[in-house]
Design a protein around this motif. Sequence first.
Motif, PDB file in Angstrom:
ATOM      1  N   PRO A 144       0.826  -1.222   0.000  1.00 43.85           N
ATOM      2  CA  PRO A 144       0.000   0.000   0.000  1.00 43.85           C
ATOM      3  C   PRO A 144       0.852   1.260   0.000  1.00 43.85           C
ATOM      4  N   GLY A 145       0.302   2.322  -0.558  1.00 42.36           N
ATOM      5  CA  GLY A 145       1.016   3.600  -0.590  1.00 42.36           C
ATOM      6  C   GLY A 145       1.267   4.160   0.796  1.00 42.36           C
ATOM      7  N   ASP A 146       0.379   3.864   1.716  1.00 42.48           N
ATOM      8  CA  ASP A 146       0.541   4.300   3.110  1.00 42.48           C
ATOM      9  C   ASP A 146       0.589   3.083   4.016  1.00 42.48           C
ATOM     10  N   PRO A 147       1.696   2.354   4.001  1.00 42.90           N
ATOM     11  CA  PRO A 147       1.766   1.124   4.800  1.00 42.90           C
ATOM     12  C   PRO A 147       1.799   1.432   6.298  1.00 42.90           C
ATOM     13  N   ARG A 148       1.274   0.504   7.088  1.00 42.80           N
ATOM     14  CA  ARG A 148       1.353   0.612   8.542  1.00 42.80           C
ATOM     15  C   ARG A 148       1.948  -0.674   9.090  1.00 42.80           C
ATOM     16  N   PRO A 149       2.593  -0.588  10.248  1.00 41.65           N
ATOM     17  CA  PRO A 149       3.100  -1.829  10.867  1.00 41.65           C
ATOM     18  C   PRO A 149       1.959  -2.821  11.037  1.00 41.65           C
ATOM     19  N   GLY A 150       2.205  -4.073  10.683  1.00 42.55           N
ATOM     20  CA  GLY A 150       1.175  -5.093  10.830  1.00 42.55           C
ATOM     21  C   GLY A 150       0.261  -5.202   9.634  1.00 42.55           C
ATOM     22  N   ASP A 151       0.429  -4.331   8.633  1.00 42.94           N
ATOM     23  CA  ASP A 151      -0.351  -4.481   7.409  1.00 42.94           C
ATOM     24  C   ASP A 151      -0.053  -5.828   6.762  1.00 42.94           C
ATOM     25  N   HIS A 152      -1.057  -6.351   6.108  1.00 42.84           N
ATOM     26  CA  HIS A 152      -0.887  -7.617   5.378  1.00 42.84           C
ATOM     27  C   HIS A 152      -0.985  -7.340   3.893  1.00 42.84           C
ATOM     28  N   TRP A 153       0.016  -7.771   3.141  1.00 41.59           N
ATOM     29  CA  TRP A 153      -0.036  -7.569   1.705  1.00 41.59           C
ATOM     30  C   TRP A 153       0.608  -8.730   0.969  1.00 41.59           C
ATOM     31  N   VAL A 154       0.216  -8.875  -0.288  1.00 41.48           N
ATOM     32  CA  VAL A 154       0.784  -9.865  -1.195  1.00 41.48           C
ATOM     33  C   VAL A 154       1.298  -9.084  -2.399  1.00 41.48           C
ATOM     34  N   ASP A 155       2.511  -9.400  -2.812  1.00 44.18           N
ATOM     35  CA  ASP A 155       3.090  -8.659  -3.934  1.00 44.18           C
ATOM     36  C   ASP A 155       4.166  -9.507  -4.589  1.00 44.18           C
ATOM     37  N   ASN A 156       4.620  -9.060  -5.745  1.00 40.75           N
ATOM     38  CA  ASN A 156       5.797  -9.660  -6.378  1.00 40.75           C
ATOM     39  C   ASN A 156       7.016  -8.841  -5.981  1.00 40.75           C
ATOM     40  N   ASP A 157       8.206  -9.366  -6.295  1.00 35.42           N
ATOM     41  CA  ASP A 157       9.432  -8.608  -6.067  1.00 35.42           C
ATOM     42  C   ASP A 157       9.724  -7.840  -7.355  1.00 35.42           C
ATOM     43  N   HIS A 158       9.155  -6.636  -7.463  1.00 40.99           N
ATOM     44  CA  HIS A 158       9.217  -5.906  -8.729  1.00 40.99           C
ATOM     45  C   HIS A 158      10.634  -5.455  -9.069  1.00 40.99           C
ATOM     46  N   GLU A 159      11.470  -5.216  -8.064  1.00 42.96           N
ATOM     47  CA  GLU A 159      12.842  -4.816  -8.358  1.00 42.96           C
ATOM     48  C   GLU A 159      13.595  -5.983  -9.020  1.00 42.96           C
ATOM     49  N   ALA A 160      13.485  -7.164  -8.407  1.00 44.10           N
ATOM     50  CA  ALA A 160      14.199  -8.324  -8.966  1.00 44.10           C
ATOM     51  C   ALA A 160      13.689  -8.632 -10.376  1.00 44.10           C
ATOM     52  N   THR A 161      12.354  -8.562 -10.559  1.00 45.09           N
ATOM     53  CA  THR A 161      11.782  -8.885 -11.867  1.00 45.09           C
ATOM     54  C   THR A 161      12.221  -7.872 -12.920  1.00 45.09           C
ATOM     55  N   THR A 162      12.187  -6.594 -12.576  1.00 46.97           N
ATOM     56  CA  THR A 162      12.590  -5.548 -13.523  1.00 46.97           C
ATOM     57  C   THR A 162      14.059  -5.734 -13.923  1.00 46.97           C
ATOM     58  N   HIS A 163      14.909  -6.031 -12.943  1.00 50.99           N
ATOM     59  CA  HIS A 163      16.328  -6.242 -13.260  1.00 50.99           C
ATOM     60  C   HIS A 163      16.512  -7.473 -14.130  1.00 50.99           C
ATOM     61  N   GLU A 164      15.703  -8.529 -13.895  1.00 47.81           N
ATOM     62  CA  GLU A 164      15.810  -9.732 -14.721  1.00 47.81           C
ATOM     63  C   GLU A 164      15.479  -9.405 -16.178  1.00 47.81           C
ATOM     64  N   VAL A 165      14.430  -8.606 -16.370  1.00 45.39           N
ATOM     65  CA  VAL A 165      14.030  -8.231 -17.734  1.00 45.39           C
ATOM     66  C   VAL A 165      15.124  -7.399 -18.400  1.00 45.39           C
ATOM     67  N   LEU A 166      15.654  -6.429 -17.678  1.00 47.20           N
ATOM     68  CA  LEU A 166      16.666  -5.543 -18.260  1.00 47.20           C
ATOM     69  C   LEU A 166      17.945  -6.322 -18.567  1.00 47.20           C
ATOM     70  N   ASP A 167      18.345  -7.227 -17.667  1.00 47.04           N
ATOM     71  CA  ASP A 167      19.529  -8.060 -17.927  1.00 47.04           C
ATOM     72  C   ASP A 167      19.313  -8.921 -19.171  1.00 47.04           C
ATOM     73  N   HIS A 168      18.096  -9.454 -19.318  1.00 42.95           N
ATOM     74  CA  HIS A 168      17.773 -10.279 -20.495  1.00 42.95           C
ATOM     75  C   HIS A 168      17.888  -9.453 -21.775  1.00 42.95           C
ATOM     76  N   LEU A 169      17.354  -8.238 -21.749  1.00 45.45           N
ATOM     77  CA  LEU A 169      17.400  -7.383 -22.947  1.00 45.45           C
ATOM     78  C   LEU A 169      18.847  -6.999 -23.271  1.00 45.45           C
ATOM     79  N   ALA A 170      19.629  -6.715 -22.226  1.00 48.65           N
ATOM     80  CA  ALA A 170      21.042  -6.373 -22.454  1.00 48.65           C
ATOM     81  C   ALA A 170      21.788  -7.576 -23.041  1.00 48.65           C
TER      82      ALA A 170
END
Lengths: 335, 335
Positions: A147-173
């Motif tokens: 969430p844009g305004d996270p709080r301690p104890g918030d529950h969320w599900v997400d991907n690791d967008h940094e790792a995925t973005t770097h994987e794509v860029l490394d592949h393109l390079a």
Amino acid sequence: MCRVPGPTLADIARAAEVSTATVSHALNGTGRIGDATRRRVRETATRLGYGTPGPPRSRTLGIAVTTFPTAWNYAEIAYFSRALTAATSAAHARGYALTTLPADRAADDSWHSLAVDGMLIMDSPRGDPMVHALRARGIPLVFDGIPGDPRPGDHWVDNDHEATTHEVLDHLAASGARRIALQSGNGDEHYARAVTAAYERWCAERGAPALIVPFDVADDQGHGFDELLRGGQDRADAVYAAYDPGGRQLLAAAARLGLRVPGDLRVVCASEDPGYAATDPPVSTVTLDPERTARAAVGLLADLVEGATERTAGPVVVPAALLVRASSLARPAEG
Amino acid sequence: MCRVPGPTLADIARAAEVSTATVSHALNGTGRIGDATRRRVRETATRLGYGTPGPPRSRTLGIAVTTFPTAWNYAEIAYFSRALTAATSAAHARGYALTTLPADRAADDSWHSLAVDGMLIMDSPRGDPMVHALRARGIPLVFDGIPGDPRPGDHWVDNDHEATTHEVLDHLAASGARRIALQSGNGDEHYARAVTAAYERWCAERGAPALIVPFDVADDQGHGFDELLRGGQDRADAVYAAYDPGGRQLLAAAARLGLRVPGDLRVVCASEDPGYAATDPPVSTVTLDPERTARAAVGLLADLVEGATERTAGPVVVPAALLVRASSLARPAEG
């Protein structure tokens, strides 16, 4: 999780004939108490409506996408439609009805009275008024996307967008791209910010120029790429489109500008649309696995609503996957 | 449609400064009145909450599948998941939230207090308690599948199951089948009754035996077909499976019994599952077009909720289509 109106630990302790400390342990999964006791306390708490907005329980979970509180129809985008299908099945399997809100409902105040026991909020931006109101009502929340305004104890599900973005860029390079651009969102949700930040970091580490094109859902023909893809030496030779229609927009732009894909322009698109396997050429895609994300989020939310907080050790990180197709393969050897 | 609590025609007539007859014409699309007047009356009626359970409007439409009020998960069946996706998009496009109820919710009485402006009920059987309760509350209803207890003025969307069933049986007969069986439901919804009646009529007209196998969702291996498919001369040489998993059940049974498909056994299955294009052999399917059905039903329901009754000339009959694949082709020439 959010505390909510309803019975106190003492109420539950009296009804279950245990100490308030035992109730706390049973509900939080801490301490050393027997399964039978834990179960009895849980059942008592649920019977008394603990951890819910108070009886009568609606036995309904809600879903909203709050990034753009306008009349766009997220259910027509593959990521969301697939997430909704999985969320519906997961909610029904737990005995809950599922209410999905139209995108522009986030702009009015109807959620002040929305009859839900818990809410799954997707792509919540900073200053999200719906999140603020639901937190105030003590409605258990789970987020798809930090969430844009996270709080301690918030529950969320997400991907690791940094790792995925770097994987794509490394592949393109690795496929020979030297000037890799990013088509990213102008929204304030975590996804757009995380992908953009990861791209800028990747470029900075390599002394590469950061070429960012804003996403425009209405730009079917990809005119937004014209400046980026013209101009000989300086033109981009690869683009990572972080939103679903971007791949088709790029194919249209390349055709209009006489660029071969992947020979002159490599393309990767974040999309759950199987149609990209049948485009000319087939487009490499990043899948964020919306089904797994939605199932995990609904499971978390049902646990929170039922006060089974020991099962809700969030956050949950769902693996993303790069599916390489012809659009991003290495340039054929020349000469 | 059902009449509901709320303002009377006289209330609307006063507010819109027209006669009650004009209000009636405007709301029912009858008579000869100007568009401007009709629009003004409609807007007044909507503003006053006419045709709704009374303010505050929940701006929510509901969906339930009431045939089997047990814990089966219809959202995992292709027909329903595709219908739900289209219904969600259609509801959101009209500005409504959409609440889908788990199948067993039809067995309790929570719908007495369900906060919806209108309800889409799929496969409603005879004596459907949810329909009875919602009619009593004056909630506008639209049915996917002719309801078990139809009333004059009911609105429903359905396929022509008699025509479709006869098309399938004629196709199987043309491909050389002589003893064609039907796997049909044991439910009381219109679909099961209409397909079974059409099959029995088709058999009777040809003096052919009616071979009916009850559908069992749990019978993955198709053991329910063993008796039908054994016994030399008298065994069935074709089966029309009227429910989604039936095709896979038949392929499993044929493999176990050493029958070639289509050589020894022709198979057609009513299913929206694209996976049947990739089975061995690919299975001929009947598609009922759940997307078109759901869009039409939600559009009807929104019109009813908004009192735009002149647009709601039901019933709507959605064309079904037989997609012929290898599983039902003519037996290869022999000798």
